[in-house]
Design a protein around this motif. Sequence first.
Motif, short mmCIF file in Angstrom:
data_model
loop_
_atom_site.label_atom_id
_atom_site.label_comp_id
_atom_site.label_asym_id
_atom_site.label_seq_id
_atom_site.Cartn_x
_atom_site.Cartn_y
_atom_site.Cartn_z
N ALA A 271 39.88 -34.01 -6.74
CA ALA A 271 39.94 -34.95 -7.85
C ALA A 271 39.00 -36.11 -7.62
CB ALA A 271 41.38 -35.47 -8.01
N GLU A 272 38.92 -36.57 -6.32
CA GLU A 272 38.03 -37.68 -6.00
C GLU A 272 36.58 -37.29 -6.23
OE1 GLU A 272 36.86 -40.52 -2.18
OE2 GLU A 272 38.45 -39.03 -2.03
N HIS A 273 36.21 -36.07 -5.85
CA HIS A 273 34.85 -35.57 -6.06
C HIS A 273 34.51 -35.54 -7.54
CE1 HIS A 273 31.20 -33.29 -5.54
NE2 HIS A 273 31.67 -32.33 -6.33
N ARG A 274 35.48 -35.07 -8.34
CA ARG A 274 35.25 -34.99 -9.79
C ARG A 274 35.04 -36.38 -10.38
NH1 ARG A 274 39.11 -31.97 -14.27
NH2 ARG A 274 38.21 -32.95 -16.09
N THR A 275 35.81 -37.39 -9.89
CA THR A 275 35.67 -38.75 -10.39
C THR A 275 34.29 -39.30 -10.08
OG1 THR A 275 38.02 -39.14 -10.09
CG2 THR A 275 36.63 -41.08 -10.29
N LYS A 276 33.80 -39.05 -8.84
CA LYS A 276 32.49 -39.53 -8.46
C LYS A 276 31.40 -38.92 -9.33
CE LYS A 276 33.52 -40.64 -3.62
NZ LYS A 276 33.23 -40.32 -2.21
N ILE A 277 31.52 -37.61 -9.59
CA ILE A 277 30.55 -36.95 -10.45
C ILE A 277 30.60 -37.56 -11.84
CG2 ILE A 277 29.95 -34.79 -11.58
CD1 ILE A 277 30.89 -33.31 -9.12
N SER A 278 31.81 -37.83 -12.34
CA SER A 278 31.97 -38.38 -13.68
C SER A 278 31.28 -39.73 -13.78
CB SER A 278 33.46 -38.52 -14.02
OG SER A 278 34.09 -37.26 -14.01
N LEU A 279 31.50 -40.60 -12.78
CA LEU A 279 30.90 -41.93 -12.81
C LEU A 279 29.38 -41.85 -12.70
CD1 LEU A 279 33.45 -43.87 -10.56
CD2 LEU A 279 33.20 -43.96 -13.05
N ARG A 280 28.88 -40.89 -11.93
CA ARG A 280 27.45 -40.75 -11.74
C ARG A 280 26.77 -40.24 -13.00
NH1 ARG A 280 27.64 -38.02 -7.32
NH2 ARG A 280 27.21 -35.94 -8.15
N LEU A 281 27.50 -39.46 -13.79
CA LEU A 281 26.91 -38.85 -14.99
C LEU A 281 27.21 -39.61 -16.28
CD1 LEU A 281 27.64 -35.06 -14.37
CD2 LEU A 281 25.46 -36.23 -14.12
N ILE A 282 28.06 -40.63 -16.21
CA ILE A 282 28.59 -41.21 -17.43
C ILE A 282 27.51 -41.78 -18.35
CG2 ILE A 282 29.07 -43.41 -16.26
CD1 ILE A 282 31.05 -41.82 -19.16
N LEU A 283 26.53 -42.52 -17.82
CA LEU A 283 25.51 -43.12 -18.69
C LEU A 283 24.60 -42.08 -19.33
CD1 LEU A 283 24.55 -46.44 -16.86
CD2 LEU A 283 25.91 -46.14 -18.92
#
Length: 397
Positions: free
Chosen positions: A2-14
């Motif tokens: 879940a933590e990995h998915r969150t990091k990916i989400s934040l990195r891709l959000i913009l």
Amino acid sequence: MAEHRTKISLRLILPLLAAIIAVSPLAIDMYLPGMPELTEYFSTKMPLVQNSLSIYLLGYAVGLLVFGPMADKYARRTLVMIGLLGFLLTTVALTFAQNIEQFIALRFFQAFMSTAATVVVPGIIRQLYGKDTAKGLSYVSMIMMLAPMIAPSIGSVLLLHSWQMIFYVLAGYAFMVFVCSFYYLPDVKTVKSTITYSAVERYKIVFSNRAARFDLLTVMMASLAFFSYITAISFVYLTVFKVSEFEFSLLFALNILALMTAHFMNTRLVGRFGSRKMLRFGVVLAVVAVTSLLLASIFSLSLYYYVVAILPLMGSLSMISVNADALILQEFAEHAGTATAVNGTLRFGIGALAGPILAIFYDGSTLPFALLMSGAVYLVVICQLIQSKLNIATEKM
């Protein structure tokens, strides 16, 4: 996991938010090279095919009015998914249109559905960035600017196969954004209010806010100047100065690059100086540039002077708009979607006047274009002077 998915989400959000907003610019610009082929395919006249663009803008404006208040009430991620899915289905349906009337009707619904996805983006950025909203908006706008830069060229290549291929690829793009949004778009909650507002009440709140009123007018006037450029620049470069189509595409891309550069500068400086100071800097730059453009038209100077004046002018207009947008959103924590809808509708409404105004005062020269651009920028100055007085009066209270 879940933590990995969150990091990916934040990195891709913009980039993901930029990809969502880019749906409409791509839908507008990719099919432009195919208008002659559409005219022949539907056995109709060019004005009717051109009207499909105006109808798209109308559908977008209506969609903003409908989905704006909904973005303040319902989950924003849900609206993004609904909007992208609706856009995807209508885009595919366009390839089956049997006549120009069906094509135009589907374009309206294509634009209408896209707004469910795009109207929530500024609100998401506001919640993620807070006081640095202008920085987030600049990043997203800078990435999104790639769409209008490359869309006509992509459309021209796809047209070698068929006009339908343009919409197949556009649908494919929407599908990829839909999948990425499903996996990576965070479920940013709307700001909860203890009071339940109707859509009419939300609009009343936005329009009655004195602190944002002249920033809204600033955005309108900057948009009028921008749409004046979009409407007239092909005439100015191709007809008045008789540049080649290749030279025109280079000059157009150069101006898009100026917009992107302004957004990049804003991301670097807005954190230090704030949105209000960056807006004022953009206004000063716009006044100098538009005055130079007006003088070039009055004295019938060469193309070089127009290019030199228009480059900083376009950059300054983007700087004015993105910082005014941020200041407006900061006033509406609970009504970001409604504020975005009002902002977008006013933009498209005032932008639609650029063509008729230029047509009324057409004289075969660049002067009407320069006068309209100048008038819009000078009105921005007046709006910001009044806004400054209001801010000073508020601080003394």
